[in-house]
Design a protein around this motif. Structure first.
Motif, PDB file in Angstrom:
ATOM      1  N   GLY A 134      39.137  39.412  41.276  1.00 13.04           N
ATOM      2  CA  GLY A 134      39.413  40.695  40.634  1.00 13.04           C
ATOM      3  C   GLY A 134      38.512  41.838  41.049  1.00 13.04           C
ATOM      4  O   GLY A 134      38.500  42.874  40.378  1.00 13.04           O
ATOM      5  N   VAL A 135      37.743  41.716  42.127  1.00  9.14           N
ATOM      6  CA  VAL A 135      36.864  42.798  42.574  1.00  9.14           C
ATOM      7  C   VAL A 135      37.685  43.821  43.358  1.00  9.14           C
ATOM      8  O   VAL A 135      38.349  43.472  44.340  1.00  9.14           O
ATOM      9  CB  VAL A 135      35.705  42.261  43.435  1.00  9.14           C
ATOM     10  N   LEU A 136      37.640  45.087  42.930  1.00  9.43           N
ATOM     11  CA  LEU A 136      38.400  46.145  43.592  1.00  9.43           C
ATOM     12  C   LEU A 136      37.537  47.045  44.464  1.00  9.43           C
ATOM     13  O   LEU A 136      38.079  47.806  45.273  1.00  9.43           O
ATOM     14  CB  LEU A 136      39.115  47.013  42.544  1.00  9.43           C
ATOM     15  N   ALA A 181      38.963  52.458  39.367  1.00 11.34           N
ATOM     16  CA  ALA A 181      39.032  51.079  38.878  1.00 11.34           C
ATOM     17  C   ALA A 181      38.184  50.188  39.779  1.00 11.34           C
ATOM     18  O   ALA A 181      38.312  50.244  41.004  1.00 11.34           O
ATOM     19  CB  ALA A 181      40.477  50.589  38.864  1.00 11.34           C
ATOM     20  N   VAL A 182      37.320  49.366  39.180  1.00 12.27           N
ATOM     21  CA  VAL A 182      36.415  48.528  39.972  1.00 12.27           C
ATOM     22  C   VAL A 182      36.652  47.032  39.763  1.00 12.27           C
ATOM     23  O   VAL A 182      36.287  46.228  40.616  1.00 12.27           O
ATOM     24  CB  VAL A 182      34.945  48.870  39.660  1.00 12.27           C
ATOM     25  N   LEU A 183      37.257  46.643  38.648  1.00 11.38           N
ATOM     26  CA  LEU A 183      37.606  45.238  38.410  1.00 11.38           C
ATOM     27  C   LEU A 183      39.031  45.173  37.892  1.00 11.38           C
ATOM     28  O   LEU A 183      39.486  46.070  37.173  1.00 11.38           O
ATOM     29  CB  LEU A 183      36.657  44.585  37.396  1.00 11.38           C
ATOM     30  N   SER A 184      39.734  44.087  38.237  1.00 15.83           N
ATOM     31  CA  SER A 184      41.110  43.895  37.795  1.00 15.83           C
ATOM     32  C   SER A 184      41.299  42.484  37.264  1.00 15.83           C
ATOM     33  O   SER A 184      40.383  41.663  37.283  1.00 15.83           O
ATOM     34  CB  SER A 184      42.088  44.157  38.948  1.00 15.83           C
ATOM     35  N   THR A 185      42.514  42.194  36.811  1.00 14.24           N
ATOM     36  CA  THR A 185      42.829  40.878  36.266  1.00 14.24           C
ATOM     37  C   THR A 185      43.070  39.829  37.343  1.00 14.24           C
ATOM     38  O   THR A 185      43.172  38.640  37.022  1.00 14.24           O
ATOM     39  CB  THR A 185      44.075  40.968  35.384  1.00 14.24           C
ATOM     40  N   ASN A 193      46.844  41.846  38.618  1.00  9.17           N
ATOM     41  CA  ASN A 193      46.139  42.888  39.369  1.00  9.17           C
ATOM     42  C   ASN A 193      46.164  44.234  38.644  1.00  9.17           C
ATOM     43  O   ASN A 193      46.559  45.259  39.196  1.00  9.17           O
ATOM     44  CB  ASN A 193      46.745  43.041  40.769  1.00  9.17           C
ATOM     45  N   TRP A 194      45.721  44.231  37.404  1.00 14.74           N
ATOM     46  CA  TRP A 194      45.693  45.467  36.627  1.00 14.74           C
ATOM     47  C   TRP A 194      44.261  45.729  36.184  1.00 14.74           C
ATOM     48  O   TRP A 194      43.535  44.808  35.837  1.00 14.74           O
ATOM     49  CB  TRP A 194      46.635  45.382  35.432  1.00 14.74           C
ATOM     50  N   ALA A 250      38.062  53.027  46.471  1.00 17.02           N
ATOM     51  CA  ALA A 250      38.375  53.825  45.288  1.00 17.02           C
ATOM     52  C   ALA A 250      39.688  54.582  45.450  1.00 17.02           C
ATOM     53  O   ALA A 250      40.439  54.751  44.482  1.00 17.02           O
ATOM     54  CB  ALA A 250      37.235  54.798  44.999  1.00 17.02           C
ATOM     55  N   ASP A 251      39.991  55.026  46.657  1.00 22.47           N
ATOM     56  CA  ASP A 251      41.220  55.783  46.881  1.00 22.47           C
ATOM     57  C   ASP A 251      42.457  54.895  46.937  1.00 22.47           C
ATOM     58  O   ASP A 251      43.560  55.354  46.609  1.00 22.47           O
ATOM     59  CB  ASP A 251      41.107  56.579  48.195  1.00 22.47           C
ATOM     60  N   ALA A 252      42.305  53.654  47.356  1.00 19.67           N
ATOM     61  CA  ALA A 252      43.467  52.759  47.488  1.00 19.67           C
ATOM     62  C   ALA A 252      43.144  51.388  46.903  1.00 19.67           C
ATOM     63  O   ALA A 252      43.023  50.396  47.633  1.00 19.67           O
ATOM     64  CB  ALA A 252      43.883  52.642  48.951  1.00 19.67           C
ATOM     65  N   PRO A 253      42.980  51.278  45.582  1.00 17.80           N
ATOM     66  CA  PRO A 253      42.710  49.966  44.992  1.00 17.80           C
ATOM     67  C   PRO A 253      43.951  49.078  45.014  1.00 17.80           C
ATOM     68  O   PRO A 253      45.092  49.568  45.005  1.00 17.80           O
ATOM     69  CB  PRO A 253      42.307  50.307  43.550  1.00 17.80           C
ATOM     70  N   VAL A 254      43.734  47.778  45.074  1.00 19.03           N
ATOM     71  CA  VAL A 254      44.844  46.817  45.096  1.00 19.03           C
ATOM     72  C   VAL A 254      45.291  46.568  43.664  1.00 19.03           C
ATOM     73  O   VAL A 254      44.756  45.722  42.944  1.00 19.03           O
ATOM     74  CB  VAL A 254      44.405  45.496  45.770  1.00 19.03           C
ATOM     75  N   ILE A 255      46.292  47.338  43.229  1.00 24.50           N
ATOM     76  CA  ILE A 255      46.804  47.266  41.862  1.00 24.50           C
ATOM     77  C   ILE A 255      48.309  47.076  41.917  1.00 24.50           C
ATOM     78  O   ILE A 255      49.004  47.767  42.671  1.00 24.50           O
ATOM     79  CB  ILE A 255      46.445  48.530  41.063  1.00 24.50           C
ATOM     80  N   SER A 256      48.827  46.149  41.130  1.00 20.69           N
ATOM     81  CA  SER A 256      50.264  45.887  41.082  1.00 20.69           C
ATOM     82  C   SER A 256      50.924  46.736  40.001  1.00 20.69           C
ATOM     83  O   SER A 256      50.265  47.460  39.252  1.00 20.69           O
ATOM     84  CB  SER A 256      50.524  44.399  40.817  1.00 20.69           C
ATOM     85  N   GLU A 257      52.244  46.631  39.911  1.00 18.97           N
ATOM     86  CA  GLU A 257      52.976  47.336  38.871  1.00 18.97           C
ATOM     87  C   GLU A 257      52.718  46.670  37.528  1.00 18.97           C
ATOM     88  O   GLU A 257      52.556  45.453  37.429  1.00 18.97           O
ATOM     89  CB  GLU A 257      54.470  47.340  39.174  1.00 18.97           C
ATOM     90  N   TYR A 258      52.716  47.486  36.500  1.00 16.28           N
ATOM     91  CA  TYR A 258      52.441  46.987  35.154  1.00 16.28           C
ATOM     92  C   TYR A 258      53.716  46.407  34.559  1.00 16.28           C
ATOM     93  O   TYR A 258      54.715  47.107  34.368  1.00 16.28           O
ATOM     94  CB  TYR A 258      51.914  48.115  34.276  1.00 16.28           C
TER      95      TYR A 258
END
Length: 377
Positions: A134-136, A181-185, A193-194, A250-258
């Motif tokens: 979960g490290v972003l 965002a710096v940490l995710s699920t 990935n939220w 920070a500009d392109a974090p790996v985050i999925s759709e909610y």
């Protein structure tokens, strides 16, 4: 209005916080006490009382902030103060607070949901979510003492598995710029990935940290996995200028759709449609849901069915299997494949035997009889 910074860290206790300076947050208190003066704030929040405070922390507030208090926090942050907000699962709805009113203007919001791990590993409760990827932002791993490969400013080099942390009973965050965002699920918890930890740097030198789990840094969980290292990174980022987040991450974090999980508790109390086989074969499915409300053969209401047990004075218990009564003649008897082995009768006792008759032959009997008469004469 600018605040005068000094060596003080304030734990808020005016909103019935779930955790305070002396309740289950002593590990954080011990680490801050080495450099800062620790104090508690039980009175109404004002900008004057925030003067001289380096860091203001609230852990699970369960009452609403007034408009003047939120304005004081905003002015304190703009004037160079640092703020740390920790909430929990359910967000504002469960904690009955309005802290999002302050956070939304800064690009962060605590969602009214919960994080659950969909694969069992090490921790029994699903809401004690173990996040292993979960490290972003790679600078978080670097500050925690992990080796980071790749260029520090390049698009490659971030290792989401550099830190493993336990995220218990927490909610997710909605993060928008200028927040980061710096940490995710990660990929093994739901939602996938939220964000769960976000940083924001104010107009001046003020900084804001929002964590969706107030249990993560408590005494029960701070020693689990690498939670203590993450707490050190958060405190170091808030109180010093030694950590600068990687701009590429920070500009392109790996985050999925909610994608939220449906509330199964609410769905269980609603009508459940039962479609027959012919209706299920139809491709025009919208008309299948236009069912008359009084058609008892088309829907089943569980609360009404369960309530009927009480109305009819019938004991509510699981259904039992009925014993089968087979009315059919018994099959014909068949002889066994081998006859039974019967035990022989025991022989008579030795006293019932005539030893002469048993052991002497006929010739011996005649010889004995002949000698008897010869000697008698």
């Amino acid at each position: 209005m600018e605040t005068t910074q000094c060596d003080a860290v304030a734990f808020n206790a005016s909103k019935r916080e779930l955790f305070t300076i002396n309740t289950r947050y002593k590990s954080m208190q011990r680490r801050l006490r080495a450099q800062w003066t620790i104090r508690g704030m039980k009175d109404k929040l004002t900008l004057e009382k925030l003067n001289g405070v380096r860091l203001w922390i609230t852990v699970g507030p369960r009452e609403k902030f007034s408009t003047s208090e939120l304005e004081a926090l905003k002015d304190y942050l703009d004037g160079g103060g640092n703020v740390m907000v920790l909430l929990g699962e359910g967000g504002e709805t469960k904690y009955e607070t309005n802290i999002n009113f302050f956070l939304e203007d800064l690009g962060i919001m605590v969602n009214n949901d919960a994080v659950a791990r969909n694969v069992y590993h090490r921790h029994l409760h699903p809401k004690e979510a173990l996040v292993s990827d979960g490290v972003l932002n790679r600078e978080v791993s670097r500050a925690a003492g992990k080796k980071v490969t790749g260029a520090s400013d390049g698009p490659l080099g971030n290792d989401p598995k550099a830190l493993a942390f336990l995220y218990p009973y927490g909610a997710t965050l909605t993060v928008m710029k200028p927040a980061v965002a710096v940490l995710s699920t990660g990929s093994e918890c739901f939602p996938f990935n939220w964000p769960v930890l976000a940083f924001h740097e104010g107009k001046g030198t003020g900084k804001l940290v929002v964590l969706g789990s107030c249990h993560m840094f408590s005494e029960q969980y701070v020693g689990k996995e690498e939670n203590s290292k993450i707490m050190d990174v958060v405190l170091q980022w808030l109180t010093t200028d030694s950590i600068s987040l990687n701009r590429a991450d920070a500009d392109a974090p790996v985050i999925s759709e909610y994608t939220p999980i449906p509330d199964t508790g609410v769905l269980s109390e609603k009508l459940r449609l039962v479609l027959n086989h012919k209706e299920a074969q139809s491709r025009d499915f919208p008309p299948l849901f236009d069912i008359p409300p009084l058609d008892l053969h088309s829907f089943l209401s569980l609360p009404r069915v369960i309530g009927a047990y009480k109305e009819l004075s019938v004991k509510y218990e699981p259904l039992q299997l009925m014993k089968r009564h087979i009315e059919a003649p018994l099959p014909r008897l068949q002889l066994a494949v081998s006859p039974p082995t019967l035990r022989d009768l025991p022989p008579p006792v030795l006293e019932h035997f005539d030893l002469n008759e048993a052991f002497f032959s006929v010739r011996d009997d005649f010889a004995q009889l002949t000698s008897k008469y010869i000697y008698d004469d």
